[in-house]
Design a protein around this motif. Sequence first.
Motif, mmCIF file in Angstrom:
data_model
loop_
_atom_site.group_PDB
_atom_site.id
_atom_site.type_symbol
_atom_site.label_atom_id
_atom_site.label_comp_id
_atom_site.label_asym_id
_atom_site.label_seq_id
_atom_site.Cartn_x
_atom_site.Cartn_y
_atom_site.Cartn_z
ATOM 1 N N ALA A 45 0.840 -1.201 0.000
ATOM 2 C CA ALA A 45 0.000 0.000 0.000
ATOM 3 C C ALA A 45 0.878 1.255 0.000
ATOM 4 N N GLY A 46 0.542 2.204 -0.856
ATOM 5 C CA GLY A 46 1.270 3.461 -0.922
ATOM 6 C C GLY A 46 2.423 3.469 -1.904
ATOM 7 N N GLU A 47 2.845 2.293 -2.397
ATOM 8 C CA GLU A 47 3.946 2.237 -3.350
ATOM 9 C C GLU A 47 3.446 2.562 -4.759
ATOM 10 N N ILE A 48 4.354 3.124 -5.580
ATOM 11 C CA ILE A 48 4.002 3.575 -6.928
ATOM 12 C C ILE A 48 4.728 2.720 -7.954
ATOM 13 N N HIS A 49 3.982 2.262 -8.948
ATOM 14 C CA HIS A 49 4.568 1.524 -10.079
ATOM 15 C C HIS A 49 4.657 2.445 -11.293
ATOM 16 N N THR A 50 5.815 2.473 -11.935
ATOM 17 C CA THR A 50 6.024 3.285 -13.132
ATOM 18 C C THR A 50 6.137 2.360 -14.334
ATOM 19 N N SER A 51 5.319 2.597 -15.360
ATOM 20 C CA SER A 51 5.325 1.726 -16.528
ATOM 21 C C SER A 51 6.404 2.146 -17.509
ATOM 22 N N LYS A 52 6.570 1.329 -18.544
ATOM 23 C CA LYS A 52 7.409 1.711 -19.674
ATOM 24 C C LYS A 52 6.658 2.738 -20.522
ATOM 25 N N ILE A 53 7.404 3.400 -21.408
ATOM 26 C CA ILE A 53 6.762 4.250 -22.409
ATOM 27 C C ILE A 53 6.481 3.360 -23.612
ATOM 28 N N ASP A 54 5.204 2.993 -23.826
ATOM 29 C CA ASP A 54 4.875 2.075 -24.899
ATOM 30 C C ASP A 54 3.591 2.520 -25.586
ATOM 31 N N TYR A 55 3.129 1.697 -26.516
ATOM 32 C CA TYR A 55 1.929 2.031 -27.277
ATOM 33 C C TYR A 55 0.673 1.637 -26.500
ATOM 34 N N ASN A 56 -0.425 2.363 -26.757
ATOM 35 C CA ASN A 56 -1.691 2.077 -26.087
ATOM 36 C C ASN A 56 -2.373 0.876 -26.737
ATOM 37 N N ILE A 57 -2.828 -0.045 -25.895
ATOM 38 C CA ILE A 57 -3.507 -1.249 -26.365
ATOM 39 C C ILE A 57 -4.888 -1.299 -25.726
ATOM 40 N N GLU A 58 -5.919 -1.423 -26.539
ATOM 41 C CA GLU A 58 -7.291 -1.515 -26.057
ATOM 42 C C GLU A 58 -7.926 -2.778 -26.614
ATOM 43 N N ASN A 59 -8.612 -3.534 -25.738
ATOM 44 C CA ASN A 59 -9.278 -4.779 -26.118
ATOM 45 C C ASN A 59 -8.309 -5.759 -26.783
ATOM 46 N N GLY A 60 -7.043 -5.731 -26.319
ATOM 47 C CA GLY A 60 -6.042 -6.656 -26.820
ATOM 48 C C GLY A 60 -5.451 -6.285 -28.153
ATOM 49 N N LYS A 61 -5.803 -5.090 -28.706
ATOM 50 C CA LYS A 61 -5.298 -4.679 -30.011
ATOM 51 C C LYS A 61 -4.604 -3.332 -29.906
ATOM 52 N N LEU A 62 -3.587 -3.142 -30.770
ATOM 53 C CA LEU A 62 -2.857 -1.882 -30.815
ATOM 54 C C LEU A 62 -3.753 -0.785 -31.383
ATOM 55 N N VAL A 63 -3.825 0.342 -30.661
ATOM 56 C CA VAL A 63 -4.644 1.476 -31.097
ATOM 57 C C VAL A 63 -3.924 2.216 -32.208
ATOM 58 N N ARG A 64 -4.624 2.483 -33.300
ATOM 59 C CA ARG A 64 -4.085 3.262 -34.408
ATOM 60 C C ARG A 64 -5.001 4.431 -34.688
ATOM 61 N N PRO A 65 -4.471 5.608 -34.983
ATOM 62 C CA PRO A 65 -3.030 5.892 -35.071
ATOM 63 C C PRO A 65 -2.323 5.679 -33.735
ATOM 64 N N ILE A 66 -1.004 5.461 -33.814
ATOM 65 C CA ILE A 66 -0.218 5.115 -32.632
ATOM 66 C C ILE A 66 -0.350 6.197 -31.561
ATOM 67 N N VAL A 67 -0.593 5.755 -30.312
ATOM 68 C CA VAL A 67 -0.701 6.678 -29.180
ATOM 69 C C VAL A 67 0.310 6.246 -28.113
ATOM 70 N N PRO A 68 1.469 6.910 -27.996
ATOM 71 C CA PRO A 68 2.430 6.574 -26.931
ATOM 72 C C PRO A 68 1.840 6.897 -25.555
ATOM 73 N N VAL A 69 2.043 5.978 -24.604
ATOM 74 C CA VAL A 69 1.424 6.102 -23.281
ATOM 75 C C VAL A 69 2.475 5.908 -22.203
ATOM 76 N N PHE A 70 2.283 6.633 -21.092
ATOM 77 C CA PHE A 70 3.104 6.471 -19.896
ATOM 78 C C PHE A 70 2.157 6.372 -18.716
ATOM 79 N N ARG A 71 2.375 5.405 -17.806
ATOM 80 C CA ARG A 71 1.422 5.133 -16.723
ATOM 81 C C ARG A 71 2.102 5.138 -15.353
ATOM 82 N N VAL A 72 1.318 5.526 -14.350
ATOM 83 C CA VAL A 72 1.686 5.305 -12.954
ATOM 84 C C VAL A 72 0.509 4.609 -12.281
ATOM 85 N N SER A 73 0.809 3.629 -11.414
ATOM 86 C CA SER A 73 -0.236 2.828 -10.775
ATOM 87 C C SER A 73 0.096 2.628 -9.304
#
Length: 601
Positions: A157-185
């Motif tokens: 609890a309270g810890e932060i996860h930082t993702s890679k800088i990668d492409y956005n994937i929705e419903n198991g498929k790559l979103v086009r046009p390409i949308v680079p995404v960065f996440r914190v969780s």
Amino acid sequence: MHERTLITRRRFTTALALSFFVYGILLSLFFYFFSDWLITKKENEKFRSEVTIEAANKERFLNLYLNKLSRSLQSVAYNPYFLSYVADPQYVNSAEFLFLTIMLEHDDYMQLRFIGADGRERLRFDRDRPEGYPYKAARLQDKSDRYYFREAARLKAGEIHTSKIDYNIENGKLVRPIVPVFRVSTPIYFQGKFKGVLTINTFAEKVIDLFTSSPVFDALIFDKEGYVIYADGKFYDRHYSPKKITDLLPIDAARLPGKLSEEYLDDAHRIYVKAMTMGDRTLYMAYRLKPEAAITLQKEDYQVAGAVLLLLFFSAFPLSYLLSRPTEHMFDIVAHQRKELEDLTHTLEERVAQKTEENARKDRLIIHQARLAELGEMIGNIAHQWRHPLTRLSLLLQNIKALSNKGRLEKERLDSMLATANEQIFFMSDTIDNFKDFYKPADASVDFTLREAFEKVMEIVGYDLKHKNILVDYSEEEPVLLHGKLNQFAQVLLNLIANARDALTERRIETPYIHIEAQREGDRRVIRICDNAGGIPEEHLERIFEPYFSTKKEKGTGIGLYMAKTIIQEKFGGDVSVENREEGACFSIILPSWSAEGKKH
């Protein structure tokens, strides 16, 4: 006999003249290669200086942005309305309002979502483009197979996860046009039980454009395996569009840094590589000098070198002739050499003037960076001062809406809640005024007391110290009267107190305190700022006041203590020293009697 002697002299003169001529040619060649070496050496030194400053500024920008994201994520995770929804889904309206409010406040957020413990989305708000209007997603997805959910679910609890800088994937498929995404969780726990993961997705393109922009360098981003993430305005993904950094830059992969403390420098190709932290991940930055912004010596340097080279070349034969003539022409030779010395003196004066200008530019750069550091400190302190008033305002607005929906918003209660909201707004306005007055340059020197300077500093940083449970103790034998610019002296105190605060926070001292005392010692006044953070490593004590030297790996600029010492020396005629005591470091501001007793009459 006379004829033979004459011929011998001619041969001797010719041989001597040729010898001096060859010597002049060799000297010209030597000067040419030496000048080229010296200019290249200076260009390399300038490149190293500029690129290390650029890398430090970029790393500071990235850390500030990550800290901002993490604070925003935690403000949602610990919000009582969100926790009420986690405990009981019937409070979904309050959680939806909270999510919409956060998305409206941050136009760089692409998604804000809560994923349940089973990996399925429970609540999600989207934005199609930066600065677009957010909306609630109608179709929720299963994210149980996504790496950021699995990795965040394993955190405490309270810890932060930082993702890679990668492409956005929705419903198991790559979103086009390409949308680079960065996440914190961050994982969400309620009464000790794991409930899911809260995630913020940001538009990586907007942040990376700001992060990599530079008029001098091309910035490329890649991971520790050498796969490019961003280069020349284009994003890459190792799974969909893989490209190695060695395909874009002439880099020796075996020499790339493997640790944060290591770096890669290629003077020949003007390339610099440095590893930096991005949350719990490591990011690699490659800086390449732009051809149109090549760091070279001033044009005058080349002109002077060329003029001297031409002078040596074209004067080689005349000098050989003059030096080979009989003794009666020695005066002309001496006169000619005197003229050369005058030319050399003139060239030396130009170089001294140029070096003086370079030092002045370095001083202006140090002052500019000190102002940037002050600005960063000011923004951080304002953020601390405003966090709780903003939270209270948010809660008041939500309560007003809830009471209004239930028909229980009486006029008296509404007036009371509006009065409370106005109090928070007035507090935030006073905070801005305090900060503006603190950082506004003073026009003239005045008499002021040490306590006035201390209280002015506490208006800026006192709330943060209290929030971090750091006790500040102030004592003086008698009132200390000073003469000068109050804001300058207050900035010295602020820097020393802020350094102590950072050391106490970083080392997690259980009962942290900062002790400030003023004493008279002979004809001097000594002001000491001491802490119990354990002190400064002995090998750093001698360099602690040097510009650009810092013991803070991530957020230090190495400017603060240098500027503090400079202000005390130049503006107050005193000095600043440091020593380690039993519990921690102790900085001493030593002032002469004329500076510590106000303006002389």
